[in-house]
Design an enzyme around this catalytic site. Structure first.
Site, PDB file in Angstrom:
ATOM      1  N   GLY A  91       1.930   9.970   1.338  1.00  0.00           N
ATOM      2  CA  GLY A  91       2.338  11.144   0.554  1.00  0.00           C
ATOM      3  C   GLY A  91       3.412  10.762  -0.450  1.00  0.00           C
ATOM      4  O   GLY A  91       4.021   9.701  -0.364  1.00  0.00           O
ATOM      5  N   GLY A 127      14.098   8.912  -1.583  1.00  0.00           N
ATOM      6  CA  GLY A 127      13.386   9.641  -2.640  1.00  0.00           C
ATOM      7  C   GLY A 127      13.756   9.201  -4.045  1.00  0.00           C
ATOM      8  O   GLY A 127      13.319   9.802  -5.021  1.00  0.00           O
ATOM      9  N   ARG A 184      -6.276   9.848  -5.230  1.00  0.00           N
ATOM     10  CA  ARG A 184      -6.430   8.456  -4.799  1.00  0.00           C
ATOM     11  C   ARG A 184      -7.521   8.378  -3.739  1.00  0.00           C
ATOM     12  O   ARG A 184      -7.852   9.408  -3.131  1.00  0.00           O
ATOM     13  CB  ARG A 184      -5.132   7.958  -4.153  1.00  0.00           C
ATOM     14  CG  ARG A 184      -3.903   8.207  -4.967  1.00  0.00           C
ATOM     15  CD  ARG A 184      -2.700   8.540  -4.074  1.00  0.00           C
ATOM     16  NE  ARG A 184      -1.580   9.041  -4.891  1.00  0.00           N
ATOM     17  CZ  ARG A 184      -0.612   8.281  -5.361  1.00  0.00           C
ATOM     18  NH1 ARG A 184      -0.564   7.018  -5.048  1.00  0.00           N
ATOM     19  NH2 ARG A 184       0.344   8.779  -6.122  1.00  0.00           N
ATOM     20  N   ASP A 253      -4.159   3.751  -1.182  1.00  0.00           N
ATOM     21  CA  ASP A 253      -3.379   4.841  -1.790  1.00  0.00           C
ATOM     22  C   ASP A 253      -3.025   4.516  -3.239  1.00  0.00           C
ATOM     23  O   ASP A 253      -2.555   5.388  -3.972  1.00  0.00           O
ATOM     24  CB  ASP A 253      -2.097   5.104  -0.987  1.00  0.00           C
ATOM     25  CG  ASP A 253      -1.293   3.840  -0.764  1.00  0.00           C
ATOM     26  OD1 ASP A 253      -1.817   2.904  -0.137  1.00  0.00           O
ATOM     27  OD2 ASP A 253      -0.142   3.763  -1.222  1.00  0.00           O
ATOM     28  N   ASN A 254      -3.244   3.286  -3.644  1.00  0.00           N
ATOM     29  CA  ASN A 254      -2.952   2.902  -5.025  1.00  0.00           C
ATOM     30  C   ASN A 254      -4.219   2.725  -5.853  1.00  0.00           C
ATOM     31  O   ASN A 254      -4.187   2.129  -6.929  1.00  0.00           O
ATOM     32  CB  ASN A 254      -2.129   1.612  -5.049  1.00  0.00           C
ATOM     33  CG  ASN A 254      -0.743   1.823  -4.468  1.00  0.00           C
ATOM     34  OD1 ASN A 254      -0.211   2.929  -4.501  1.00  0.00           O
ATOM     35  ND2 ASN A 254      -0.170   0.766  -3.928  1.00  0.00           N
ATOM     36  N   ASP A 263       0.434   2.400  -9.934  1.00  0.00           N
ATOM     37  CA  ASP A 263       1.394   1.721  -9.075  1.00  0.00           C
ATOM     38  C   ASP A 263       1.749   0.323  -9.580  1.00  0.00           C
ATOM     39  O   ASP A 263       1.143  -0.678  -9.196  1.00  0.00           O
ATOM     40  CB  ASP A 263       0.927   1.654  -7.613  1.00  0.00           C
ATOM     41  CG  ASP A 263       2.144   1.550  -6.694  1.00  0.00           C
ATOM     42  OD1 ASP A 263       2.987   0.672  -6.953  1.00  0.00           O
ATOM     43  OD2 ASP A 263       2.260   2.338  -5.756  1.00  0.00           O
TER      44      ASP A 263
HETATM   45  P1  AMP Z   1       4.539   2.471  -3.038  1.00  0.00           P
HETATM   46  O1  AMP Z   1       4.878   1.134  -2.475  1.00  0.00           O
HETATM   47  O2  AMP Z   1       5.340   2.844  -4.254  1.00  0.00           O
HETATM   48  O3  AMP Z   1       3.076   2.681  -3.216  1.00  0.00           O
HETATM   49  O4  AMP Z   1       5.027   3.532  -1.940  1.00  0.00           O
HETATM   50  C1  AMP Z   1       4.475   3.607  -0.662  1.00  0.00           C
HETATM   51  C2  AMP Z   1       4.963   4.845   0.034  1.00  0.00           C
HETATM   52  O5  AMP Z   1       6.367   4.809   0.250  1.00  0.00           O
HETATM   53  C3  AMP Z   1       4.697   6.136  -0.726  1.00  0.00           C
HETATM   54  O6  AMP Z   1       4.416   7.146   0.198  1.00  0.00           O
HETATM   55  C4  AMP Z   1       6.010   6.359  -1.413  1.00  0.00           C
HETATM   56  O7  AMP Z   1       6.188   7.712  -1.776  1.00  0.00           O
HETATM   57  C5  AMP Z   1       6.991   5.917  -0.354  1.00  0.00           C
HETATM   58  N1  AMP Z   1       8.293   5.526  -0.911  1.00  0.00           N
HETATM   59  C6  AMP Z   1       8.566   4.422  -1.663  1.00  0.00           C
HETATM   60  N2  AMP Z   1       9.871   4.379  -1.978  1.00  0.00           N
HETATM   61  C7  AMP Z   1      10.446   5.482  -1.437  1.00  0.00           C
HETATM   62  C8  AMP Z   1      11.786   6.016  -1.422  1.00  0.00           C
HETATM   63  N3  AMP Z   1      12.794   5.393  -2.042  1.00  0.00           N
HETATM   64  N4  AMP Z   1      11.989   7.171  -0.762  1.00  0.00           N
HETATM   65  C9  AMP Z   1      10.982   7.808  -0.140  1.00  0.00           C
HETATM   66  N5  AMP Z   1       9.714   7.363  -0.113  1.00  0.00           N
HETATM   67  C10 AMP Z   1       9.435   6.209  -0.755  1.00  0.00           C
HETATM   68 MG    MG Z   2       1.884   3.812  -4.323  1.00  0.00          MG
END
Ligand code: AMP
Ligand code: MG
Length: 488
Positions: A91, A127, A184, A253-254, A263
């Site tokens: 999510g 976040g 996705r 998810d990407n 991503d």
């Molecule tokens: P990503 O590696 O950007 O595809 O992120 C993978 C998951 O981790 C996704 O659900 C992102 O929303 C979550 N995520 C990444 N960085 C953060 C963060 N700093 N705070 C909260 N969720 C994160």
């Molecule tokens: Mg991602």
């Protein structure tokens, strides 16, 4: 709510009208002192936004998440995914979808703030996003667009004036991401696992309506949806391969349903041609290496098919057969487009059976001599074989003569062959040392001029202009391989 309509915002919220299971209402968390550091005027214009007004204080408040434009309905989207092969709930943990900007021509674009604060999906995360990685996403996504590769776009980066705690304190930032949608494969995995069959059908119908309207009336439209995504992902990954782009984190998810690249965490462009190249520090097994991208694309599509089985046919065995048949086309499609693209890179305009071995031979010689991928094709395009790392070797001379003979065996002139090559081989790519240099100047010194010059050069990668020359140079040799990190 503020009066933002004069900025050109024209939101619809079709995703937020889907079943509640699919999202959570989530307001961005306001930030202390937003400052606009980079803004994409031409993208703003193409979205029907007023670029002037958006860059003023009121506009920046929106791009920072401090003000919600009228008719926006901020949500975080639910999705799951296979990360390095393991299924998990995810999510939007640090992003909110403000809504869908609809243009006067009826097009619809997701406007998403990334780094906008905690959401119900944040788990332990804060976040937030930091400036360096958001600028990196901005540079590379826009470079991909200029390379004519389907991608989400970047409208702006705003610094928040708040520190973000990582290994050290880093400046916080919010990126505004623009995408055909954020659906996705992982969205389908989420609904298939935690939703009803009816909810799955609603999601599939939504995806069809938004991205594949031509198949809406097909009798087997869910199978058509799958077949169409097989095509789009095959075409997308071919485009990556042809410019040496390594995504780095091809988790489900990407992988988008629109067929756009999304991503830009650990991605990077390959320098020396080596099919085993991996940049991502966490990809220790090389799962997402350059040479594995097509197979992983197909693996991801298999996960997509699994979610759709109940919609393919009520008889499970028959549904699986249909899925397998459709998925099997990936290889052939991929191969056909790859061969087409490689022929273009070499100026070949008709087909001969030996073309593939001619191409493979070149790639093998490039690999043996650690030739730079982009610059090799650039040198061939400029008819300067002497500029390649393979120059003077027997095998390259032999290959070059075969290739020249091949070009002579087509009706079209050599001039037109070289014209085709110019249009197929970028003179410049976002080279890792150039991207790092731009980020360092911006993040460490607040100097955005290096990044702006780089963006100018990357905006027309097929121009072969004199200014681009400087940007084709390789980095100083280093004993440390280039490493990338997931965007945190
Ligand atoms: P990503 O590696 O950007 O595809 O992120 C993978 C998951 O981790 C996704 O659900 C992102 O929303 C979550 N995520 C990444 N960085 C953060 C963060 N700093 N705070 C909260 N969720 C994160
Ligand atoms: Mg991602």
């Amino acid at each position: 709510m503020t009066q933002n309509n004069e900025m050109g915002w024209n939101f619809d919220n079709s995703y937020a009208r889907l079943p509640e299971l699919f999202f959570e209402s989530t307001e961005p968390t306001p930030v202390r002192s937003p400052e606009l550091v980079i803004f994409n005027k031409s993208l703003a214009n193409s979205l029907g936004l007023d670029a002037q007004k958006l860059q003023r204080e009121e506009g920046v408040e929106v791009l920072a998440g401090n003000q919600i434009p009228e008719a926006a309905l901020p949500i975080s989207q639910a999705y799951a995914g296979h990360q390095f092969g393991n299924f998990t709930m995810l999510g939007d943990g640090r992003a909110v979808l403000l809504g869908e900007q609809t243009t006067s021509s009826g097009e619809r674009f997701d406007i998403q703030l990334k780094g906008s604060g905690r959401t119900p999906f944040s788990r332990g995360g804060d976040g937030r996003a930091t400036l360096g990685p958001m600028l990196r996403e901005y540079i590379i996504s826009e470079a991909m667009h200029a390379l004519r590769i389907p991608t989400n776009r970047s409208l702006s980066v705003v610094t928040t004036g708040e520190p973000v705690i990582r290994e050290t304190e880093l400046p916080g930032a919010v990126l505004t991401r623009v995408a055909a949608s954020h659906l996705r494969i992982g969205t389908f995995e989420y609904v298939a696992n935690w939703g009803t069959r009816e909810e799955l059908r609603i999601l599939a119908d939504y995806a069809i309506k938004r991205h594949f309207p031509d198949i809406e009336d097909n009798e087997d439209r869910y199978l058509s949806l799958f077949e169409e995504l097989v095509k789009r992902q095959a075409e997308l990954i071919v485009k990556w391969q042809l410019v040496g782009f390594i995504h780095g984190v091809m988790n489900t998810d990407n992988m988008t349903i629109s067929g756009e690249t999304i991503d830009y965490g650990p991605c990077a462009f390959m320098d020396e041609y080596d099919p085993a190249t991996v940049f991502s520090s966490i990809d220790v097994q090389g799962r997402y290496a350059y040479q594995n991208q097509p197979a992983i694309g197909q693996w991801n599509l298999a996960r997509f098919a699994e979610t759709l089985l109940p919609l393919f046919h009520e008889n499970q065995d028959h549904a699986v057969e249909l899925a397998q048949e459709a998925l099997a086309k990936f290889k052939e499609l991929y191969h056909r487009h790859w061969l087409e693209g490689m022929r273009e890179k070499l100026g070949i305009q008709n087909e001969e059976d030996q073309d593939e071995s001619l191409i493979e031979n070149l790639l093998n010689i490039m690999e043996d001599h650690r030739a730079d991928f982009t610059n090799t094709f650039r040198a061939l395009t400029l008819d300067k074989p002497e500029d390649t790392a393979m120059n003077g070797t027997l095998e390259f001379t032999e290959w070059y003569n075969q290739w020249q003979a091949r070009l002579a065996r087509q009706e079209k002139s050599k001039t037109s062959a070289y014209q085709l090559m110019k249009n197929s081989n970028p003179a410049v790519i976002p080279r890792n040392h150039r991207v790092e240099e731009a980020l360092e100047a911006a993040v460490e010194k607040g100097d955005y001029s290096v990044m702006e010059r780089l963006m100018d050069v990357l905006a027309n990668p097929y121009a072969y202009s004199p200014e681009q020359e400087e940007y084709t140079k390789l980095p100083e040799p280093s004993n440390q391989p280039y490493r990338t990190f997931c965007g945190t």
